[in-house]
Design a protein around this motif. Structure first.
Motif, PDB file in Angstrom:
ATOM      1  N   PHE A  27      -6.365  -2.261  -5.399  1.00 31.05           N
ATOM      2  CA  PHE A  27      -6.369  -3.375  -5.088  1.00 31.05           C
ATOM      3  C   PHE A  27      -5.490  -3.416  -3.358  1.00 31.05           C
ATOM      4  N   GLY A  28      -6.488  -3.855  -2.563  1.00 28.57           N
ATOM      5  CA  GLY A  28      -5.667  -4.661  -0.763  1.00 28.57           C
ATOM      6  C   GLY A  28      -6.853  -2.830  -0.070  1.00 28.57           C
TER       7      GLY A  28
ATOM      8  N   PHE B 178      -1.230   3.045  -0.738  1.00 26.97           N
ATOM      9  CA  PHE B 178       0.072   2.341  -0.613  1.00 26.97           C
ATOM     10  C   PHE B 178       0.883   3.670  -1.347  1.00 26.97           C
ATOM     11  N   VAL B 179       0.698   4.641  -1.995  1.00 26.68           N
ATOM     12  CA  VAL B 179       2.127   5.083  -2.546  1.00 26.68           C
ATOM     13  C   VAL B 179       2.181   5.923  -1.763  1.00 26.68           C
TER      14      VAL B 179
ATOM     15  N   PRO C 216       9.107   2.446   5.927  1.00 22.50           N
ATOM     16  CA  PRO C 216       9.571   0.923   5.418  1.00 22.50           C
ATOM     17  C   PRO C 216       8.835   0.671   5.358  1.00 22.50           C
ATOM     18  N   ARG C 217       7.604  -0.206   6.120  1.00 30.56           N
ATOM     19  CA  ARG C 217       6.890  -0.752   6.322  1.00 30.56           C
ATOM     20  C   ARG C 217       5.941  -0.622   5.021  1.00 30.56           C
ATOM     21  N   ASP C 218       5.188   0.367   4.698  1.00 29.75           N
ATOM     22  CA  ASP C 218       4.567   0.641   3.043  1.00 29.75           C
ATOM     23  C   ASP C 218       5.332   0.602   2.014  1.00 29.75           C
TER      24      ASP C 218
ATOM     25  N   LEU D 181       5.223  -3.144   1.735  1.00 31.94           N
ATOM     26  CA  LEU D 181       3.637  -3.841   1.555  1.00 31.94           C
ATOM     27  C   LEU D 181       3.907  -3.600   0.023  1.00 31.94           C
ATOM     28  N   ALA D 182       4.452  -2.545  -0.667  1.00 26.19           N
ATOM     29  CA  ALA D 182       4.730  -2.674  -1.486  1.00 26.19           C
ATOM     30  C   ALA D 182       5.377  -3.549  -2.658  1.00 26.19           C
TER      31      ALA D 182
END
Length: 807
Positions: free
Chosen positions: A699-700, A723-724, A731-733, A736-737
């Motif tokens: 996803f994404g 995303f991991v 901090p942005r990732d 978003l997670a």
């Protein structure tokens, strides 16, 4: 290397001699007595006992008959005195009857059964037997019962008689046995023992005789004469055989010791018994020093497994011919020999012969050939073949590393300007400068191309060291040569990689650098064109052959419960099914190399159906083992949804296998959304009606649309590893997670996080409340048998049986 071998024991025990005739005769006579006397005694005693028993039985029958007659006479004599109350006559008659030795007791009863008179012998009765007779008084006017007479028999007199007769019988038996034994011994001595003594004396000449055999004289007994004749013939044959054996032994010693081979003879305890002359000369030890010592003191190996194999081969009589050991020599360097132990079918292990082949020169030659094959003759650096072996070893051990390819700019022009000799020296000096940059591994793969390996985080620092090393010019042919280098770097991703694929990526990047200005460093970037090019070698016929020959195999990557209290040993929820192709020549081929080609040819449908069948077998086995909570996640291709193929396959699968459909999860990617929307909606809803769960994978990373998450029956959402990777540092990732997790949770979906490679990543997503983890930090994809052995040791046998039933 030298060894201290003790001298063998010069004294050897002589062979045992035959027994003397006198000793043999006395022993045989004693054995005959021990055998004959008990037999004769037993036979006579048995016959006497049988006769005595028969006599006692006859006496018992006679006593019984006499007592019946006595009762019959009493029935005639006693009724009248009893009727007339003549007690004196009755008492006298009963006393007379009781005086009989075989009668123990006499009792008289009236008509009502009342005891009137009882006479009993004070000595206890032996085997008593009771006889009874009614007493009836009869005349012309009266016929009336006047009482009943009973007598008890006893065999006490018979016992006394039996004892007396038995003693006499015993004396008779002993006399008979003694007479018969003496008679037989006399006959045995005269006709058997004495001739046998002479025969034994005649055989003694064979023991140490080196000449001819002298025949033994015949005796008076015809049967013994036949034995003596046979012994004479045997003695002559044995003498001839001994002569031939001595001759053969001499020839054997000459052949064995003078043969041009390294031979050892050892006994059943691995002690050296003899050695060939060539082995004596090669090792430098004398025969006297070798004989009597364990052979492993002459032959040594650093590998204990080799020693165990040799001991097993000698003990079981099996052949062994591929063990290389050191021959300990006395005056010069040790020699390497190959040990050959021939197999033995004989159950009687009396020792073995070992053949040693001196392979010292052969190994030296092989080492030179190997160096010539793996070493570049100009720079003495490893060549391309050595590079392939090194990369394959790194990939096999799951090492994480970087590759750097170095190419000299305008080398052809420089080589043409300097000439071939100086050009070669320029390459040698270039290799030495590159070697001084301290990489993990370095080689020359051809022309002006060099390759290096290093740690994954040292690639940039290595390029800087190389730039500094070549900042100074090289002096060739009296002029300064300034070299510029083009460098292509690659951070190797082990999953699904092969040495050829890694090198193709570097070569493509190097071509791009050369087409530019050169003299720069560039990292390899994999684009879709490269992926398509790498899969070109897997064509339709190879995939068809893989399906026919069953080269496809399943790998399982475990999926763990995220809220497990111990992240070092989390609870297993299930596994994702991954397909691999085990090619007999190309080795293990990852899915990225054949799945795109299979989708283009439509073979992905057959591959997908096979994967679903195997998944159903695994789920059936798990249910039998009691693992009813485990589930399997299977990836589905867009091509499988066309013409409702996946839906029909799942319907057929659930009819044929007794599995819980909720434990089967079909994973689809966001690219599926680009396909026919109405057909997709229908199939996904119908699959969900079957009870099979649906998961949205990666996803994404593709065509994301929130309306699909709301309208389509997805029960699980898998967060892609992109995303991991940086969730701990960016901090942005992380935010978003968090948004993705909250969004999926609000829609009632379970979240599975894949690509977990650090414990910190797992802790962050655990705090977010996700459902499950999947990634290299917990477990890599593993072969199905390895997974079964790790999580279900008893499942492998039943799984094979279920497959055979399916087939």
């Amino acid at each position: 290397m030298s060894i201290d071998i003790p001298s063998p024991n010069p004294s050897a025990s002589p062979p045992p001699h035959l027994p003397t005739p006198e000793h043999s005769s006395s022993r045989l006579r004693w054995r005959i007595i021990r055998l004959l006397v008990p037999i004769a005694f037993s036979v006579c005693a048995l016959l006497g006992l049988l006769i005595l028993s028969w006599h006692i039985d006859e006496q018992k029958k006679k006593i019984h008959t006499n007592h019946l007659k006595a009762l019959e006479m009493a029935s005639l004599s006693l009724p009248a005195p009893i009727w007339n109350f003549d007690h004196e006559v009755v008492d006298k008659y009963l006393t007379t009857l009781q005086a009989e030795p075989t009668i123990h007791a006499t009792r008289l009863y009236d008509t009502r059964g009342k005891l009137l008179v009882s006479l009993t012998d004070p000595i206890a009765a032996i085997d008593p037997m009771t006889h009874s007779q009614m007493l009836i008084y009869s005349n012309s006017l009266v016929n009336q019962s006047v009482g009943r007479l009973e007598i008890d028999s006893t065999y006490t007199p018979l016992l006394n008689e039996r004892n007396e007769e038995g003693l006499g019988l015993l004396l008779i038996v002993l006399g008979i046995v003694a007479s018969v034994s003496l008679l037989l011994l006399w006959q045995m001595h005269a006709y058997v023992l004495r001739p046998l003594d002479r025969a034994v004396k005649g055989l003694h000449q064979i023991e140490n005789s080196d000449g001819d055999f002298s025949p033994m004289k015949l005796s008076r007994t015809r049967e013994i004469n036949g034995v003596i004749l046979q012994l004479n013939q045997l003695g002559s044959r044995v003498t001839d055989i001994l002569k031939k054996l001595r001759d053969n032994e001499q020839r054997y010693q000459h052949f064995y010791r003078d043969t041009p081979a390294l031979l050892l003879v050892i006994d059943e305890e691995s002690i050296i018994q003899d050695a060939s002359q060539l082995l004596i000369e090669t090792s430098g030890w004398t025969r006297h020093q070798l004989i009597g010592v364990p052979f492993h003191e002459l032959l040594s190996s650093q590998n204990k497994v080799d020693t165990l194999r040799i001991e097993t081969s000698l003990r079981k009589g099996k052949s062994c011919n591929d063990i290389v050991m050191d021959l300990n020599c006395k005056y010069h360097g040790d020699r390497q020999v190959q040990l050959v132990i021939p197999s033995s079918n004989s159950e009687d292990k009396n020792g073995s012969m070992l053949l040693l082949t001196d392979i010292t020169e052969l190994l030296i030659t092989q080492q030179r050939l190997l160096e010539h094959e793996l070493i570049d003759p100009l720079t003495r650096l490893p060549n391309r073949l050595a590079l392939n072996q090194h990369l394959q070893q790194l990939i096999t051990t799951d090492s994480i590393f970087s590759l750097l390819m170095i190419n000299i700019d305008r080398f052809h022009s420089i080589n043409h300007h300097l000439g071939p000799d100086d050009g070669d020296r320029l390459l040698v000096e270039t290799g030495e400068r590159l070697k001084s940059c301290h990489s993990g591994w370095m080689g020359r793969i051809g022309g002006d191309e060099f390759i290096m390996t290093c740690e994954i985080d040292e690639l940039r620092s290595l390029t800087k060291r190389i730039e500094e090393a070549f900042s100074a010019p090289l002096l060739k042919s009296g002029e300064l040569i300034h070299l510029s280098l083009s460098m292509a770097g690659l951070e190797a991703q082990i999953e699904g990689q092969t040495p050829s694929r890694l090198m193709r990526m570097l070569e493509r990047t190097m071509i791009d650098i050369k087409h530019g200005s050169g003299n720069q460093y560039r990292a390899c970037i994999r684009d879709s064109n490269q992926k398509d090019g790498e899969a070109l070698f897997l064509q339709e016929n190879m995939i068809r052959e893989a399906l026919t020959m069953r080269w496809f195999t399943l790998y399982l990557q475990p999926i763990y419960l995220a809220n497990s209290p111990n992240l070092d040993a989390p609870e297993l929820l299930g596994a994702e099914v991954l397909i691999r192709l085990e090619h007999p020549e190309l080795g293990l081929i990852p899915p990225n190399d054949f799945i795109p080609a299979a989708e283009k040819t439509g073979q992905i449908i057959e591959i997908g159906n096979w994967v679903l069948e195997e998944a159903a077998v695994i789920l059936c086995e798990w249910q039998k083992q009691g693992f009813s909570t485990r589930y399997l996640s299977v990836n589905a291709s867009v091509v499988q949804f066309r013409d409702h193929g996946l839906l029909h396959q799942l319907e057929s699968l659930l009819e044929r296998y007794p599995i819980n459909p909720t434990k089967l999860v079909i994973e689809v990617t966001e690219n599926l959304m680009l396909d026919n929307e109405e057909s997709l909606r229908y199939q996904l809803k119908e699959i969900r009606k079957l009870g099979v769960n649906l998961s949205l994978d990666d996803f994404g990373t593709g065509f994301s649309c929130l309306s699909y998450l709301h309208e389509l029956p997805f029960g699980t959402l898998k967060i892609d590893r992109s995303f991991v990777m940086n969730v701990e540092t960016n901090p942005r990732d992380k935010k978003l997670a968090r948004v993705i997790v909250d969004m999926a949770s609000s829609l009632g979906m379970q979240i599975v996080v894949e690509g977990i490679e650090q414990r910190g990543q797992a802790e962050i997503f655990q705090a977010m409340g996700v459902r499950a983890f999947q990634g290299y930090h917990f477990a890599r994809p593993m072969p199905q048998k390895v997974f079964e052995a790790r999580f279900s040791p008893a499942a492998d046998t039943r799984l094979s049986q279920l497959r055979s039933q399916k087939g």
